[in-house]
Design an enzyme around this catalytic site. Structure first.
Site, short mmCIF file in Angstrom:
data_model
loop_
_atom_site.label_atom_id
_atom_site.label_comp_id
_atom_site.label_asym_id
_atom_site.label_seq_id
_atom_site.Cartn_x
_atom_site.Cartn_y
_atom_site.Cartn_z
N SER A 154 0.94 -1.08 0.02
CA SER A 154 -0.03 0.00 -0.10
C SER A 154 0.95 1.13 -0.03
CB SER A 154 -0.83 -0.11 1.28
OG SER A 154 -0.22 0.11 2.41
N HIS A 155 0.15 2.18 -0.61
CA HIS A 155 1.22 3.50 -0.59
C HIS A 155 1.68 3.93 0.70
CE1 HIS A 155 1.31 7.95 -0.57
NE2 HIS A 155 1.93 7.92 -1.79
N ALA A 156 0.90 3.84 1.81
CA ALA A 156 1.14 4.34 3.11
C ALA A 156 2.70 3.50 3.47
CB ALA A 156 0.25 4.12 4.07
#
Length: 376
Positions: free
Chosen positions: A332-334
């Site tokens: 995920s981007h995070a």
């Protein structure tokens, strides 16, 4: 002017396309494509010349009758020094020369998006940016995800296109493969499925079962090791399966080590537990952020608490001390940006935005996947 994907190199076609070209020449299952080269952007004076649009129209039939993925391939992307995932734009489900031309314009324009400019400013990068654009056949995936190579192979996957995993819309299924054997598996929630034309809820029966068999997991792990051997180091690989065919969509060096969750001592109390996303420990006040309208409330040293993040949130990662999300996995981007920035991240803590109130002092351990309230 267009370059066949198999002939791409970094100088003419950017990092993403150059890596896929190496894999294609080695016989790896990479979807066919072509590149609108760096030179086209440099010579275009802001728009695509008619001759280039005509060449795109003549070349598209070679990719078949399906839909396309149009993605940026900047000269620094997918290299050992590239960071800030999702700087530039991607377009899925594109069809026909006019839509391809529009998507190419969009990729070019994304060089000057707020997030891309802010990233270059943080990196003190004064080199004029240049970009190629990769056009490939879109894989209408039944299942897609990511694998990370290393001493062990770690995989994450969900139903449909990999967009649900990359964007952090789901908490994916996950596996660990060691010496060719699956040694760990964890069932994700997988509540949302993203396909080419729809985003929909996943039926409960499919939420409750793994989206890959152990046989598929070990096949993917073997391909991952072959790619790592070919490219000379641990890789972060995006893949998709349509029918029984595995396709490799992207490979980039692992830019930051994945966390390894330690075993907790007997009786050790943790307030909230999620998925370890980025190995580090930090303390700070919670700042619950529901969207861009809340960005101005974030202060240096805050712990960002949110449902998920996307590339528009990237500037916050240079400010906050840690990140806590309600959904998402290692791709995920995070998680990716937190690892690149060296700040802790804990993912997939259900209800975090309601359980953690603004200003509550938190200790975030991105190795253990834990969040402690220190003032409760």
């Amino acid at each position: 002017m267009l370059i066949d994907l198999a002939d791409a190199d970094v100088a003419t076609s950017g990092g993403k396309a150059a890596v896929l070209a190496r894999l294609l020449r080695a016989g790896m299952p990479v979807p066919p494509g072509f590149v609108v080269p760096v030179a086209a952007h440099e010579q275009a004076a802001g728009d695509l010349p008619a001759a280039l649009v005509d060449e795109i129209a003549r070349t598209l039939p070679r990719l078949g009758a399906g839909h396309l993925a149009v993605r940026s391939s900047a000269t620094g992307e997918d290299t050992a020094h590239a960071t800030a995932a999702g700087q530039h734009d991607t377009y899925l489900g594109v069809r026909g020369p006019d839509q391809v031309a529009d998507a190419v314009r969009g990729c070019w324009a994304s060089l000057w998006s707020e997030r891309a400019v802010a990233y270059r400013r943080r990196q003190r990068d004064t080199t004029p940016p240049s970009i190629a654009v990769l056009v490939q056949r879109l894989v209408d995936a039944d299942v897609a995800g990511v694998l990370f190579t290393g001493d062990e192979i770690r995989l994450e996957a969900s139903w449909g296109l990999g967009e649900s995993v990359v964007s952090g819309r789901v908490t994916p299924d996950s596996w660990v493969v060691s010496r060719g054997v699956v040694t760990h598996r964890s069932l994700g929630t997988k509540k949302t499925r993203v396909d080419r034309t729809t985003t929909r809820d996943v039926e409960q029966a499919d939420q409750d079962r793994f989206c890959l068999t152990d046989g598929e997991v070990t096949r993917l792990a073997r391909i991952g090791r072959q790619i790592a051997d070919l490219l000379g180091g641990p890789q972060d690989i995006e893949w998709a399966i349509a029918g029984s065919q595995i396709w490799i969509l992207q490979s980039r060096p692992v830019t930051a080590a994945l966390p390894t969750a330690p075993t907790l001592a007997p009786g050790e109390r943790r307030t909230l537990t999620g998925t370890p996303g980025s190995a580090a420990v930090a303390t700070g006040p919670a700042r619950v952020v529901h969207g861009p309208a809340d960005f101005a409330r974030v202060r240096p040293g805050d712990v960002l608490v949110c449902r998920t993040t996307d590339p528009a949130w990237t500037p916050l990662f240079g400010v906050v001390a840690a990140v806590v999300t309600e959904i998402g996995g290692l791709l995920s981007h995070a998680a990716i940006v937190a690892r690149e920035q060296g700040i802790p991240a804990v993912l997939a803590i259900s209800g975090a935005t309601t359980a953690l109130r603004d200003g509550t002092l938190l200790r975030v351990d991105g190795s253990a996947g834990t969040v402690d309230r220190l003032d409760s």
